[in-house]
Design an enzyme around this catalytic site. Structure first.
Site, mmCIF file in Angstrom:
data_model
loop_
_atom_site.group_PDB
_atom_site.id
_atom_site.type_symbol
_atom_site.label_atom_id
_atom_site.label_comp_id
_atom_site.label_asym_id
_atom_site.label_seq_id
_atom_site.Cartn_x
_atom_site.Cartn_y
_atom_site.Cartn_z
ATOM 1 N N VAL A 89 29.634 -10.665 43.859
ATOM 2 C CA VAL A 89 30.705 -10.894 43.081
ATOM 3 C C VAL A 89 31.515 -12.194 43.047
ATOM 4 C CG1 VAL A 89 33.411 -10.265 42.961
ATOM 5 C CG2 VAL A 89 31.518 -8.386 43.871
ATOM 6 N N CYS A 90 31.798 -12.652 41.821
ATOM 7 C CA CYS A 90 32.238 -14.186 41.739
ATOM 8 C C CYS A 90 33.445 -14.180 41.000
ATOM 9 C CB CYS A 90 31.023 -14.916 40.739
ATOM 10 S SG CYS A 90 31.576 -16.365 40.481
ATOM 11 N N ILE A 91 34.453 -14.016 41.816
ATOM 12 C CA ILE A 91 35.810 -14.359 41.223
ATOM 13 C C ILE A 91 36.533 -15.335 42.347
ATOM 14 C CG2 ILE A 91 35.992 -11.958 40.170
ATOM 15 C CD1 ILE A 91 37.756 -11.245 42.759
#
Length: 170
Positions: A89-91
């Site tokens: 996940v890339c946030i």
């Protein structure tokens, strides 16, 4: 040393989420004796393409949490602009604290020690509802989301939702 204090904080979060579950996800330790590895189940948010899905992910906390963010990885297949093809996940709130050398994110959008499993999950659920196409982790998903949201993108997400329902409770 921060070790025991951080472990206590993780232990407290685990107990608190058991007592006061938050709508949209459940979370707990993968193994009772390891406070740094969590499994979360995220319910696809209503009125989104992910509705009805049950997505499993792992959160791995660094030993110096909460100074640094955990890493989050979907175990269930998910097609989303902000989740790379390995499930990572890339946030913003999971990005290392401080200045963004690329200038995309303000420091307050990045990791802060006040974040908890709950605030991370709330961000991830809102990411599912509202992808950020500007700095995608999955370029193909982002392109489909922009160009063919109700066609190819929707079909791939629907396939992930169905698969997630079949594998959720394995």
């Amino acid at each position: 040393s921060p070790g025991p204090r951080m472990a206590l904080r993780l232990k407290y979060m685990a107990g608190n989420l058991n007592k006061n579950p938050v709508e949209g996800f459940s979370a707990g330790l993968i193994e009772d004796n390891d406070l740094y590895r969590w499994e979360v189940l995220i319910i696809g948010p209503p009125d989104t393409l992910y509705e009805g899905g049950v997505f499993k992910a792992h959160l791995t906390f660094p030993k110096d949490y909460p100074l640094r963010p955990p890493k989050m990885k979907f175990i269930t297949d998910i097609w989303h602009p902000n989740v790379d093809k390995n499930g990572d996940v890339c946030i913003s709130i999971l990005h290392e604290p401080g200045e963004d050398k690329y200038g995309y994110e303000k420091p307050e959008e990045r990791w802060l020690p006040i974040h908890t499993v709950e605030t991370i999950m709330i961000s991830v659920i809102s990411m599912l509802a509202d992808p950020n196409g500007d700095s995608p982790a999955n370029v193909d998903a982002a392109k489909e989301w922009r160009e063919d949201r109700h066609g190819a993108f929707k079909r791939k997400v629907a396939r992930c939702v169905r698969k997630s329902q079949e594998t959720a409770f394995e």
